[in-house]
Enzyme design. Sequence first.
Site, PDB file in Angstrom:
ATOM      1  CE  LYS A  33      34.062   7.629  -3.934  1.00  0.00           C
ATOM      2  NZ  LYS A  33      34.285   7.060  -2.589  1.00  0.00           N
ATOM      3  NE  ARG A 128      31.610   5.939   4.052  1.00  0.00           N
ATOM      4  CZ  ARG A 128      32.395   6.431   3.097  1.00  0.00           C
ATOM      5  NH1 ARG A 128      32.405   7.731   2.846  1.00  0.00           N
ATOM      6  NH2 ARG A 128      33.194   5.644   2.404  1.00  0.00           N
ATOM      7  CE1 TYR A 242      21.917  40.482  -8.644  1.00  0.00           C
ATOM      8  CE2 TYR A 242      23.434  38.629  -8.856  1.00  0.00           C
ATOM      9  CZ  TYR A 242      22.314  39.330  -9.291  1.00  0.00           C
ATOM     10  OH  TYR A 242      21.604  38.872 -10.361  1.00  0.00           O
TER      11      TYR A 242
END
Length: 344
Positions: A33, A128, A242
């Site tokens: 998957k 689930r 940054y």
Amino acid sequence: MSTAHLTIDLAAIATNWRALAQISQVETAAVVKADAYGLDAARVAKHLAQAGARHFFVAVAEEGVALRRALGAGPSISVFSGHMDGDAAAISGATLVPMINSLDQMLRHVEALPAHPFGIQLDTGMNRLGMEPAEWATLREIALAQNPTLIMSHLASADEPDHAMNEKQRAVFEDMTAGIDVPRSLSATGGTLLGPAYHYDLVRPGIGLYGGLPFVGALPVVTLDIPVIQIRDVAVGETVGYANGWIAQAPARIATISAGYADGLIRAMGPKASLFADGVSVPVVGRVSMDLITVDVTALRDPPESLQLLGPEQGVDALGACAGTIGYEILTSLGARYKRTWTT
Ligand SMILES: *Cc1c(COP(=O)(O)O)cnc(C)c1O
């Protein structure tokens, strides 16, 4: 060329699959998957099919259609999400086996595709996917009359061998499948490592194939080498990146490398992550930018041409830990910009 180079070791994936098949001693499927956890489902599945894998699992029907195109007829392709509205043409056209999750899916399937193979997914406590015990009890006889090819469930805590949930779910699975003569499957990678009581007729590893925990014995599969664009020396008190994210406490040499959070290198890993040059660890300094990361390479004798973020010294789980996540998420986040090479 400044794009980072991701190599995916298909031979290692096949070795990991064989090792899990050796451990389980039952039919060992491969979960591909999410594009084989980001590593290219078509290439991975073709290579595993050559190694002997006959059964593949995907999350959704669309993935199954693409996989069938890659694999051709023969291997079985099962779909965890079952039979959703609009899936009939894909399921039928690509000969996919939906893992039916509910009464609604069951009705949809037998109405649209009578006699087309299907499996059953049971919920044994994870809450689930799959039918809960009460729903299964009412549907069981009707479903069994249609000859499902597999009955499966999924463990919630199999990566923790001592977790009480494992045995609890196994007992529920036994209970829900008692007296049923249909092949059964309970385990992904974690369950495969819990021992024979968890193997049933088929195991379904995913992450272990790709070198991730909880399969401690897995061969590493991915390496990620990131080119150095520029190197500069900074003096005490100078800042890097940054928000002046890092301040030099001593004279330092900073390498700027060509990858960032847009390549799936999660910004949160910044302060804890390291890269490697010929086995020497060099720390990330300052914030991870969209396309760039700054690294303190003072410890290196020679200016590096590239630094390695994933490889034998630092696997997907170790890197995941730097960002407060898991190897699965590191893999599935790997960026689209990398130059990818698959080795066999
Ligand atoms: C993802 C998944 C697997 C594979 O799990 P790994 O932990 O990657 O081995 C197996 N079964 C189901 C139902 C899944 O969702």
